[in-house]
Write an enzyme that holds these catalytic residues in place. Structure first.
Site, PDB file in Angstrom:
ATOM      1  N   HIS A  15      -0.847   0.218  -9.619  1.00  0.00           N
ATOM      2  CA  HIS A  15      -1.609  -0.636  -8.694  1.00  0.00           C
ATOM      3  C   HIS A  15      -2.324  -1.773  -9.448  1.00  0.00           C
ATOM      4  O   HIS A  15      -3.551  -1.891  -9.402  1.00  0.00           O
ATOM      5  CB  HIS A  15      -2.626   0.204  -7.899  1.00  0.00           C
ATOM      6  CG  HIS A  15      -3.046  -0.453  -6.615  1.00  0.00           C
ATOM      7  ND1 HIS A  15      -3.391   0.257  -5.483  1.00  0.00           N
ATOM      8  CD2 HIS A  15      -3.190  -1.755  -6.280  1.00  0.00           C
ATOM      9  CE1 HIS A  15      -3.742  -0.584  -4.512  1.00  0.00           C
ATOM     10  NE2 HIS A  15      -3.623  -1.813  -4.989  1.00  0.00           N
ATOM     11  N   ARG A  28       0.851  -1.186   0.000  1.00  0.00           N
ATOM     12  CA  ARG A  28       0.000   0.000   0.000  1.00  0.00           C
ATOM     13  C   ARG A  28       0.885   1.233   0.000  1.00  0.00           C
ATOM     14  O   ARG A  28       1.966   1.230   0.585  1.00  0.00           O
ATOM     15  CB  ARG A  28      -0.856   0.067   1.273  1.00  0.00           C
ATOM     16  CG  ARG A  28      -2.143  -0.726   1.233  1.00  0.00           C
ATOM     17  CD  ARG A  28      -3.177  -0.115   0.277  1.00  0.00           C
ATOM     18  NE  ARG A  28      -4.409  -0.869   0.274  1.00  0.00           N
ATOM     19  CZ  ARG A  28      -4.672  -1.916  -0.517  1.00  0.00           C
ATOM     20  NH1 ARG A  28      -3.771  -2.326  -1.391  1.00  0.00           N
ATOM     21  NH2 ARG A  28      -5.834  -2.536  -0.450  1.00  0.00           N
ATOM     22  N   GLU A  81      -2.011   7.906  -4.250  1.00  0.00           N
ATOM     23  CA  GLU A  81      -2.297   7.474  -5.613  1.00  0.00           C
ATOM     24  C   GLU A  81      -3.740   7.827  -6.002  1.00  0.00           C
ATOM     25  O   GLU A  81      -4.597   7.873  -5.128  1.00  0.00           O
ATOM     26  CB  GLU A  81      -2.042   5.956  -5.771  1.00  0.00           C
ATOM     27  CG  GLU A  81      -2.908   5.080  -4.899  1.00  0.00           C
ATOM     28  CD  GLU A  81      -2.523   3.592  -4.976  1.00  0.00           C
ATOM     29  OE1 GLU A  81      -1.353   3.250  -4.778  1.00  0.00           O
ATOM     30  OE2 GLU A  81      -3.439   2.789  -5.228  1.00  0.00           O
TER      31      GLU A  81
END
Ligand code: 8YV
Length: 343
Positions: free
Chosen positions: A295, A248, A277
């Site tokens: 991601h 993360r 993000e």
């Protein structure tokens, strides 16, 4: 899910917060009155609360924040199923106190995510994207013995921080496929038989950072893990080391990482997740010794279908079958839960 409910008017109402694979949406429509978002509109917190009015269930992704304000604004909401294994978008104590059940999507993405972690490690250590950019820019004129030389992966030492299911799947690939020595650090030490299967050795975080040729981050994001890798930790790593983050954003201090990479304190980084993000720290964008991906560690279609299906199955278990979630993340406060269910 097996039998559709008999009377559509009596079906529970749910909101699906983002676009999901159509076959899973079609299955949900057999059991629920579904408000979907196949246009993938990104709602603000206020818009999400508006869309949730009258809904008992929510199929969320990691992008929707489920907090006390949202729960208070949506008194009919009973269950939130996350289409993600990570659930740092949930305020779990607030959900528990409000009597709302939550579930995540573990297991179904373990192998796919571990594959990607390894891909990012390989790309970073062996400078694959850097090589491609070099070639596309027309800089490749002839062979040279030291052109784009990288770090060895096979036989090197991998340090894994966070040794849950995905960390263990990466350890197995590393030890059994690449002959790597595997060190790990985790909140708690694994049982001896699991360590043996993964051929992994438990170490302190400091020793892991000092010894590893490659460091892989696979731990959940929590308040304690915020900036788990920042300037002091980067200073412990070897100048030839690589760092890979598939966990993360926020686990790594991205500004400190950019500085360490710029100063040659570590050799390279592979990042699939970022603080804030989809924004990426501009200093990282400016560096060539970083592999950046948006991601996508769990992004294969079979895995995304399985993640959505598990979220759907959790909603079905609670709201249709009257059972507990299949993969719960909390146990809702019984008094608050009874009040919500009665309302
Ligand atoms: C998801 C992830 O794609 O499962 C997780 O925790 O990070 C990813 O697999 C993302 O969170 C969207 O829900």
């Amino acid at each position: 899910m097996t039998m559709p409910a008999a009377n559509p008017a009596s079906q529970p109402a749910i909101l699906v917060a983002r676009a999901i694979p159509p076959q899973v949406l079609a299955r949900l429509q057999q059991y629920f009155q579904v408000q979907d978002n196949q246009d993938d509109v990104q709602w603000s917190a206020t818009e999400l609360a508006q869309q949730l009015q009258g809904k008992q269930g929510l199929l969320a992704t990691g992008s929707e924040r489920i907090d006390a304000a949202l729960l208070a604004a949506c008194p009919q909401l009973r269950m939130v199923a996350n289409m993600a294994v990570g659930f740092n978008n949930f305020d779990v104590p607030a959900m528990t106190a409000a009597g709302v059940l939550g579930s995540n999507a573990p297991d179904v993405l373990t192998q796919t995510t571990a594959d990607f972690g390894f891909a990012l490690l390989m790309a970073t250590a062996r400078r694959i994207t850097e090589g491609e950019h070099y070639l596309r820019r027309g800089q490749w004129q002839r062979w040279r013995y030291d052109m784009l030389v990288g770090a060895e992966v096979h036989g090197s030492t991998l340090g894994i921080i966070g040794m849950g299911r995905i960390g263990q799947a990466i350890a197995r690939r590393a030890a059994h496929g690449f002959g790597m020595r595997v060190l790990y650090h985790n909140r708690s030490r694994l049982p001896a038989e699991v360590e043996e299967q993964c051929a992994a050795h438990y170490t302190s975080k400091v020793d892991l950072l000092r010894q590893a040729d490659h460091v892989m981050l696979v731990l959940p994001y929590t308040a304690e893990n915020h900036h788990c890798i920042a300037a002091p930790e980067l200073a412990l790593m070897q100048p030839t080391a690589t760092l890979v983050n598939i966990a993360r954003g926020g686990i790594v201090d991205d500004a400190a990482l950019a500085q360490a990479l710029r100063q040659g304190q570590i050799a390279a980084a592979g990042l699939d997740v970022f603080e804030g993000e989809p924004q990426v720290h501009p200093d990282l964008l400016a560096l060539s010794n970083v592999v950046l991906t948006p991601h996508i560690a769990s992004a294969t279609m079979p895995t995304r279908i399985a993640m959505a299906q598990l979220a759907a199955d959790n909603l079905h278990a609670v709201l249709v079958a009257g059972q507990e979630p299949l993969t719960p993340v909390n146990q809702a406060d019984p008094v608050a839960r009874a009040r919500r269910w009665a309302g």
